[in-house]
Design a protein around this motif. Sequence first.
Motif, PDB file in Angstrom:
ATOM      1  N   LYS A 165       0.947  -1.139   0.044  1.00 42.96           N
ATOM      2  CA  LYS A 165      -0.021   0.100  -0.134  1.00 42.96           C
ATOM      3  C   LYS A 165       1.037   1.228  -0.178  1.00 42.96           C
ATOM      4  CE  LYS A 165      -3.950  -1.963   2.222  1.00 42.96           C
ATOM      5  NZ  LYS A 165      -4.819  -1.996   3.484  1.00 42.96           N
ATOM      6  N   ILE A 166       0.464   2.128  -0.970  1.00 45.83           N
ATOM      7  CA  ILE A 166       1.382   3.376  -1.139  1.00 45.83           C
ATOM      8  C   ILE A 166       1.167   4.461   0.086  1.00 45.83           C
ATOM      9  CG2 ILE A 166      -0.347   4.864  -2.349  1.00 45.83           C
ATOM     10  CD1 ILE A 166       2.064   5.593  -4.017  1.00 45.83           C
ATOM     11  N   SER A 167       0.212   4.173   0.868  1.00 48.92           N
ATOM     12  CA  SER A 167      -0.068   4.994   2.014  1.00 48.92           C
ATOM     13  C   SER A 167       1.150   4.759   2.920  1.00 48.92           C
ATOM     14  CB  SER A 167      -1.388   4.727   2.652  1.00 48.92           C
ATOM     15  OG  SER A 167      -1.447   3.344   3.180  1.00 48.92           O
ATOM     16  N   PHE A 168       1.669   3.609   3.229  1.00 45.31           N
ATOM     17  CA  PHE A 168       2.824   3.507   4.050  1.00 45.31           C
ATOM     18  C   PHE A 168       3.801   4.290   3.480  1.00 45.31           C
ATOM     19  CE2 PHE A 168       0.168  -0.396   5.301  1.00 45.31           C
ATOM     20  CZ  PHE A 168       0.118  -0.111   6.639  1.00 45.31           C
ATOM     21  N   LEU A 169       4.235   4.214   2.307  1.00 40.18           N
ATOM     22  CA  LEU A 169       5.201   5.038   1.708  1.00 40.18           C
ATOM     23  C   LEU A 169       5.000   6.207   1.977  1.00 40.18           C
ATOM     24  CD1 LEU A 169       6.233   3.399  -1.745  1.00 40.18           C
ATOM     25  CD2 LEU A 169       7.803   3.858   0.220  1.00 40.18           C
ATOM     26  N   SER A 170       3.957   6.969   1.855  1.00 41.36           N
ATOM     27  CA  SER A 170       3.689   8.458   1.903  1.00 41.36           C
ATOM     28  C   SER A 170       4.017   8.937   3.499  1.00 41.36           C
ATOM     29  CB  SER A 170       2.524   9.099   1.515  1.00 41.36           C
ATOM     30  OG  SER A 170       1.404   8.329   2.217  1.00 41.36           O
ATOM     31  N   ALA A 197       8.133   8.507  -5.266  1.00 41.84           N
ATOM     32  CA  ALA A 197       7.903   8.845  -6.732  1.00 41.84           C
ATOM     33  C   ALA A 197       7.988   7.926  -7.707  1.00 41.84           C
ATOM     34  CB  ALA A 197       8.835   9.826  -7.072  1.00 41.84           C
ATOM     35  N   TYR A 198       8.510   6.819  -7.354  1.00 35.47           N
ATOM     36  CA  TYR A 198       8.769   5.588  -8.552  1.00 35.47           C
ATOM     37  C   TYR A 198       7.318   4.875  -8.488  1.00 35.47           C
ATOM     38  CZ  TYR A 198      10.055   1.133 -10.374  1.00 35.47           C
ATOM     39  OH  TYR A 198       9.937   0.053 -11.116  1.00 35.47           O
ATOM     40  N   VAL A 199       6.904   4.648  -7.281  1.00 37.88           N
ATOM     41  CA  VAL A 199       5.672   3.593  -7.238  1.00 37.88           C
ATOM     42  C   VAL A 199       4.620   4.379  -7.585  1.00 37.88           C
ATOM     43  CG1 VAL A 199       4.231   2.539  -5.399  1.00 37.88           C
ATOM     44  CG2 VAL A 199       6.627   2.366  -5.112  1.00 37.88           C
ATOM     45  N   PHE A 200       4.540   5.919  -7.318  1.00 41.74           N
ATOM     46  CA  PHE A 200       3.253   6.560  -7.621  1.00 41.74           C
ATOM     47  C   PHE A 200       3.046   6.835  -9.063  1.00 41.74           C
ATOM     48  CE2 PHE A 200       1.139  10.548  -8.160  1.00 41.74           C
ATOM     49  CZ  PHE A 200      -0.101  10.563  -7.308  1.00 41.74           C
ATOM     50  N   PHE A 201       4.353   7.170  -9.788  1.00 41.46           N
ATOM     51  CA  PHE A 201       4.104   7.185 -11.122  1.00 41.46           C
ATOM     52  C   PHE A 201       4.247   5.924 -12.092  1.00 41.46           C
ATOM     53  CE2 PHE A 201       5.995  11.337  -9.829  1.00 41.46           C
ATOM     54  CZ  PHE A 201       4.902  12.178 -10.165  1.00 41.46           C
ATOM     55  N   GLN A 202       4.908   4.850 -11.411  1.00 36.51           N
ATOM     56  CA  GLN A 202       5.162   3.494 -12.374  1.00 36.51           C
ATOM     57  C   GLN A 202       3.786   2.833 -12.239  1.00 36.51           C
ATOM     58  OE1 GLN A 202       7.644   2.798 -13.539  1.00 36.51           O
ATOM     59  NE2 GLN A 202       7.503   0.674 -14.351  1.00 36.51           N
TER      60      GLN A 202
END
Length: 223
Positions: free
Chosen positions: A156-161, A189-194
Amino acid sequence: MMKKISTIILILTGAFLVFHGLFLWMYTNIDGYFYWAFGQYVKTGIYPFLPAFTYLRPTTISPPLYGIFLMILGVFTRADIIVHILQLGMLAGTSALLYKLLTPFVQKPVALILACLFILFPTNVIYASSMMTEIPAQFLLTSFVFLAHRFIVSKKISFLSSMVLLSAVMTILKYQFLFLTLFSLGLFAYVFFQKHVKGIVHIFPVALGVGILLLWIFANHAI
């Protein structure tokens, strides 16, 4: 048998934390004084220097967060007691996070014993009474590792942010953590745009983290 041993160690560790809070109290040194003095500068605009350190403005070789933390708690009559309790709480919190991180890899009683022994390390016993950044830093770092583990497990990208925001806060506690900010920001940035992630809500913690760092850069330059 191992479960009984872990329960006994947990009770003894809890009793030790209570003993620590009641009898060991706080102490400081010249480094701790500079944290306090920076907080006073933020509060009053006057830098309360010591003889031999006749600065009109604080040095910013140390980040500002712990000094601001001391400044906020300084409104209380016995701020030292509150700082002590909070640092013991952060030490216990670090131990709890360590337990959470260990349980996927070892049996729960073993994880509990290791987490309790972490509290009883002599360095942690000493620094919990010290007006220094070590206890807050290890609590935030363990929180960062916990978030990273949750991201690896859940994707989950929420953990990254959240990692970006937390690492930015960590950077204004200790500059060494800037590497983690750059790493987590790049990974986000990589996960968000990829993956073409939808939902602008994930940007807010990242923007807040970057904003915190930019604010300190400008404030540092002004000082």
